[in-house]
Design an enzyme around this catalytic site. Structure first.
Site, PDB file in Angstrom:
ATOM      1  N   HIS A 151       9.378   7.879 -27.082  1.00 41.19           N
ATOM      2  CA  HIS A 151       7.967   8.640 -26.469  1.00 41.19           C
ATOM      3  C   HIS A 151       8.605  10.454 -26.933  1.00 41.19           C
ATOM      4  CE1 HIS A 151       5.132  10.503 -23.595  1.00 41.19           C
ATOM      5  NE2 HIS A 151       5.643  11.052 -23.662  1.00 41.19           N
ATOM      6  N   GLU A 204      -3.748  17.087 -12.021  1.00 34.99           N
ATOM      7  CA  GLU A 204      -3.478  16.865 -13.420  1.00 34.99           C
ATOM      8  C   GLU A 204      -5.369  17.777 -13.770  1.00 34.99           C
ATOM      9  OE1 GLU A 204      -1.855  15.950 -16.568  1.00 34.99           O
ATOM     10  OE2 GLU A 204      -3.577  15.847 -17.272  1.00 34.99           O
ATOM     11  N   LYS A 206       9.298  22.317 -14.103  1.00 39.12           N
ATOM     12  CA  LYS A 206       7.781  21.507 -14.186  1.00 39.12           C
ATOM     13  C   LYS A 206       7.655  21.706 -12.821  1.00 39.12           C
ATOM     14  CE  LYS A 206       6.437  16.764 -14.759  1.00 39.12           C
ATOM     15  NZ  LYS A 206       6.109  15.630 -15.275  1.00 39.12           N
ATOM     16  N   ARG A 221      -1.563  21.694 -15.908  1.00 38.53           N
ATOM     17  CA  ARG A 221      -0.831  20.483 -15.603  1.00 38.53           C
ATOM     18  C   ARG A 221      -1.053  19.664 -17.379  1.00 38.53           C
ATOM     19  NH1 ARG A 221       2.049  15.882 -11.619  1.00 38.53           N
ATOM     20  NH2 ARG A 221       3.073  14.812 -13.434  1.00 38.53           N
ATOM     21  N   ASN A 268       1.065  18.344 -21.354  1.00 33.22           N
ATOM     22  CA  ASN A 268       0.500  17.218 -22.837  1.00 33.22           C
ATOM     23  C   ASN A 268       0.797  17.398 -23.705  1.00 33.22           C
ATOM     24  OD1 ASN A 268       0.834  14.548 -20.867  1.00 33.22           O
ATOM     25  ND2 ASN A 268      -0.854  15.480 -20.077  1.00 33.22           N
ATOM     26  N   GLU A 304      11.293  17.034 -24.812  1.00 35.07           N
ATOM     27  CA  GLU A 304      10.321  17.473 -23.855  1.00 35.07           C
ATOM     28  C   GLU A 304      10.952  19.355 -23.199  1.00 35.07           C
ATOM     29  OE1 GLU A 304       7.240  16.466 -22.826  1.00 35.07           O
ATOM     30  OE2 GLU A 304       7.664  14.260 -23.007  1.00 35.07           O
ATOM     31  N   HIS A 350       1.051   9.476 -27.904  1.00 33.72           N
ATOM     32  CA  HIS A 350       0.310   8.455 -27.973  1.00 33.72           C
ATOM     33  C   HIS A 350       0.063   7.427 -28.771  1.00 33.72           C
ATOM     34  CE1 HIS A 350       0.515   9.934 -23.300  1.00 33.72           C
ATOM     35  NE2 HIS A 350       1.116   9.991 -23.386  1.00 33.72           N
ATOM     36  N   ARG A 368       0.641  -1.221  -0.306  1.00 35.22           N
ATOM     37  CA  ARG A 368       0.136  -0.263  -0.410  1.00 35.22           C
ATOM     38  C   ARG A 368       0.784   1.125   0.174  1.00 35.22           C
ATOM     39  NH1 ARG A 368      -2.885  -2.966   3.836  1.00 35.22           N
ATOM     40  NH2 ARG A 368      -4.969  -4.140   3.233  1.00 35.22           N
ATOM     41  N   LYS A 390       3.815  11.005 -11.667  1.00 35.95           N
ATOM     42  CA  LYS A 390       3.171  10.255 -12.074  1.00 35.95           C
ATOM     43  C   LYS A 390       3.591   8.951 -12.716  1.00 35.95           C
ATOM     44  CE  LYS A 390      -0.052  13.785 -14.803  1.00 35.95           C
ATOM     45  NZ  LYS A 390       0.116  13.952 -16.283  1.00 35.95           N
ATOM     46  N   HIS A 423       1.352  15.010 -26.605  1.00 37.59           N
ATOM     47  CA  HIS A 423       1.150  14.069 -26.039  1.00 37.59           C
ATOM     48  C   HIS A 423       0.050  13.203 -26.802  1.00 37.59           C
ATOM     49  CE1 HIS A 423       3.900  15.502 -23.805  1.00 37.59           C
ATOM     50  NE2 HIS A 423       4.516  14.436 -23.297  1.00 37.59           N
TER      51      HIS A 423
HETATM   52  P1  NAD Z   1      13.859   4.534 -21.807  1.00 43.97           P
HETATM   53  O1  NAD Z   1      13.612   4.986 -20.031  1.00 43.97           O
HETATM   54  O2  NAD Z   1      13.572   3.332 -22.096  1.00 43.97           O
HETATM   55  O3  NAD Z   1      15.247   5.082 -21.112  1.00 43.97           O
HETATM   56  C1  NAD Z   1      15.875   4.772 -22.929  1.00 43.97           C
HETATM   57  C2  NAD Z   1      16.464   3.842 -23.440  1.00 43.97           C
HETATM   58  O4  NAD Z   1      18.340   4.940 -23.105  1.00 43.97           O
HETATM   59  C3  NAD Z   1      16.274   2.558 -22.434  1.00 43.97           C
HETATM   60  O5  NAD Z   1      17.118   1.611 -23.837  1.00 43.97           O
HETATM   61  C4  NAD Z   1      17.385   3.060 -20.977  1.00 43.97           C
HETATM   62  O6  NAD Z   1      17.761   1.672 -20.767  1.00 43.97           O
HETATM   63  C5  NAD Z   1      18.573   3.609 -22.200  1.00 43.97           C
HETATM   64  N1  NAD Z   1      19.155   4.723 -20.865  1.00 43.97           N
HETATM   65  C6  NAD Z   1      18.721   5.568 -19.983  1.00 43.97           C
HETATM   66  N2  NAD Z   1      19.702   5.871 -19.024  1.00 43.97           N
HETATM   67  C7  NAD Z   1      20.781   6.045 -20.282  1.00 43.97           C
HETATM   68  C8  NAD Z   1      22.225   6.244 -20.045  1.00 43.97           C
HETATM   69  N3  NAD Z   1      22.756   7.790 -18.822  1.00 43.97           N
HETATM   70  N4  NAD Z   1      23.319   6.119 -20.664  1.00 43.97           N
HETATM   71  C9  NAD Z   1      22.985   4.868 -22.013  1.00 43.97           C
HETATM   72  N5  NAD Z   1      21.658   4.352 -22.201  1.00 43.97           N
HETATM   73  C10 NAD Z   1      20.891   4.499 -21.341  1.00 43.97           C
HETATM   74  O7  NAD Z   1      12.749   5.915 -21.961  1.00 43.97           O
HETATM   75  P2  NAD Z   1      13.086   7.997 -21.538  1.00 43.97           P
HETATM   76  O8  NAD Z   1      12.549   8.145 -22.500  1.00 43.97           O
HETATM   77  O9  NAD Z   1      14.077   7.700 -20.715  1.00 43.97           O
HETATM   78  O10 NAD Z   1      11.255   7.429 -21.434  1.00 43.97           O
HETATM   79  C11 NAD Z   1      10.260   7.542 -22.266  1.00 43.97           C
HETATM   80  C12 NAD Z   1       9.087   6.677 -20.384  1.00 43.97           C
HETATM   81  O11 NAD Z   1       8.752   7.956 -19.639  1.00 43.97           O
HETATM   82  C13 NAD Z   1       7.843   7.115 -21.206  1.00 43.97           C
HETATM   83  O12 NAD Z   1       7.560   6.053 -21.435  1.00 43.97           O
HETATM   84  C14 NAD Z   1       6.788   7.730 -21.140  1.00 43.97           C
HETATM   85  O13 NAD Z   1       5.807   7.873 -21.201  1.00 43.97           O
HETATM   86  C15 NAD Z   1       7.412   8.621 -19.791  1.00 43.97           C
HETATM   87  N6  NAD Z   1       6.969  10.174 -19.176  1.00 43.97           N
HETATM   88  C16 NAD Z   1       6.839  10.023 -18.437  1.00 43.97           C
HETATM   89  C17 NAD Z   1       7.005  11.133 -17.444  1.00 43.97           C
HETATM   90  C18 NAD Z   1       5.378  11.519 -15.905  1.00 43.97           C
HETATM   91  O14 NAD Z   1       5.412  12.749 -15.806  1.00 43.97           O
HETATM   92  N7  NAD Z   1       5.404  10.413 -15.966  1.00 43.97           N
HETATM   93  C19 NAD Z   1       6.821  12.275 -18.134  1.00 43.97           C
HETATM   94  C20 NAD Z   1       7.005  11.654 -19.610  1.00 43.97           C
HETATM   95  C21 NAD Z   1       7.650  10.484 -20.211  1.00 43.97           C
HETATM   96  N1  GLY Z   2       4.716  15.100 -18.611  1.00 46.52           N
HETATM   97  C1  GLY Z   2       3.079  14.958 -18.375  1.00 46.52           C
HETATM   98  C2  GLY Z   2       2.797  15.168 -16.329  1.00 46.52           C
HETATM   99  O1  GLY Z   2       3.718  15.529 -15.741  1.00 46.52           O
HETATM  100  O2  GLY Z   2       2.174  15.778 -15.900  1.00 46.52           O
END
Ligand code: NAD
Ligand code: GLY
Length: 359
Positions: free
Chosen positions: A263, A235, A225, A239, A243, A183, A250, A119, A141, A246
């Protein structure tokens, strides 16, 4: 080192930004209990896991490693179950702190694991991609994907610390780095026209990963942010501006299959569509759209969407989290530096998608 704060009352937390932070036990002392679990991926583990484990040991914490498959296609129930199983086998209790070492995939999944294990247990974000350092690690998020929609299963659950070691970006592949830039650029479009001017002037240095320019870009992105999250954590209003691009993005990710386009690439093409839609609705001038398109193209990101077909886009976008009673709501730009959210007739979006996909 820069230190910012996400202001959420008793759930407030710091964002630390700088090179070499994962080697400094002082940043973890007092923030991690005797038991911690580092959650990371097969690709990141050989790069940074041993360093972080050793730092935690020097901070007085004995950590277990949970190493998951890499990439967007691993953001699933099955991988989440792997985390819960590893925690249960290691007799993790309610004080066990999860530490997400990786990009947005690891951060989102670990956050959701922390929100749901017994939890709710504390968690720390140690983002290692540009995208994660400027966006996903901040704001709470957390989510996994569902076959029918991206990030559809999750929770708002804030970390207790974000530690962005900019030194880790040195190993980030070029395509991933550029994906993160999408971003960064987004913040200029939605909130800060001055930052947009700065990005246009400094993009070449940013693409070279000039340390001073990069650290300013990360700091300003996190400031924006943190400000938006503090005003609207759940949101209900602004907030949603985060997006921008997005809703289309998406749909691109789900329509092509997760992982096909990164992404940030999908968001980049989505931001061009959002700008064009804003112009069709007479909010932006053609010259503004040209600036949006120009900056994204200079960053080496896609400006045209894949030709999935307008009907398929609309089908995919109807399960967007901003949709209300099946009506899709879009993040639009009222001008460069300011966004708003509104429904748009399907006919207008269909015309836009038909012309963009044909181009
Ligand atoms: P990811 O986490 O898949 O990382 C991209 C690649 O880079 C992976 O293969 C990873 O292993 C590699 N990698 C990571 N750090 C590294 C480093 N320092 N050196 C070498 N390789 C490295 O992708 P991402 O672009 O970081 O994140 C995308 C995700 O984030 C999506 O799922 C998206 O939905 C999510 N997201 C979430 C929010 C939120 O607010 N929570 C906001 C934007 C995106
Ligand atoms: N990346 C969108 C949010 O955090 O709201």
């Amino acid at each position: 080192m820069d230190e910012l704060r996400v202001d959420l009352g008793e759930r407030s937390y710091p964002i630390l930004i700088g090179p070499g932070l994962i080697d400094e036990p002082a940043h973890f002392s007092g923030r991690v209990p005797a038991r911690a679990a580092i959650v990371t991926s097969e690709r990141i583990a050989p790069l940074y896991l041993a360093r972080l484990r050793s730092t935690l040991a020097r901070a007085g914490s004995d950590s277990i490693d949970i190493v998951l498959p890499d990439g967007e296609s691993a953001k699933t129930w099955q991988t989440l179950d792997q985390v819960h199983t590893a925690l249960l086998r290691a007799r993790g209790d309610r004080r066990t702190t999860l530490i997400a070492l990786g990009g947005g995939v690891i951060g989102d999944l670990t956050g959701f694991a922390a929100a749901t294990y017994q939890r709710g247990v504390p968690f720390i974000q140690v983002p290692t991609t540009l995208l994660a350092q400027v966006d996903s690690s901040v704001g709470g998020k957390t989510a996994i994907n569902h076959a029918l929609g991206k990030n559809m299963i999750g929770a708002f659950y804030q970390p207790s610390l974000v530690l962005a070691d900019t030194g880790t970006l040195a190993s980030l592949p070029e395509r991933e780095y550029r994906s993160g830039l999408a971003e960064v650029i987004k913040y200029g479009f939605i909130r800060d026209a001055g930052f947009l001017d700065w990005l246009e002037a400094n993009l070449d240095a940013l693409l070279r990963r000039d340390p001073g320019v990069l650290s300013h870009a990360i700091r300003r992105s996190c400031e924006i942010k943190a400000e938006i999250v503090a005003k609207d954590e759940r949101e209900t209003g602004m907030r949603a501006w985060l997006n921008l691009g997005h809703t289309f993005g998406h749909a691109i990710e789900a329509g092509l299959g997760y992982g096909e386009w990164l992404h940030g690439e999908a968001v980049a093409a989505g931001m061009v569509l959002a700008a064009e839609l804003s112009a069709r609705l007479s909010h932006l001038r053609d010259a503004d759209v040209a600036r949006v398109r120009g900056l994204i193209a200079r960053a080496g990101l896609p400006v045209a969407p894949p030709a999935l077909g307008a009907a398929r886009y609309l089908e995919l976008m109807r399960i967007d989290k901003k949709a209300e009673a099946g009506a899709i709501r879009y993040v639009l730009l009222s001008r460069l530096g300011e966004a708003f959210v509104a429904p748009v007739p399907d006919r207008t979006v269909t015309e836009l998608l038909q012309s963009a996909c044909a181009a």
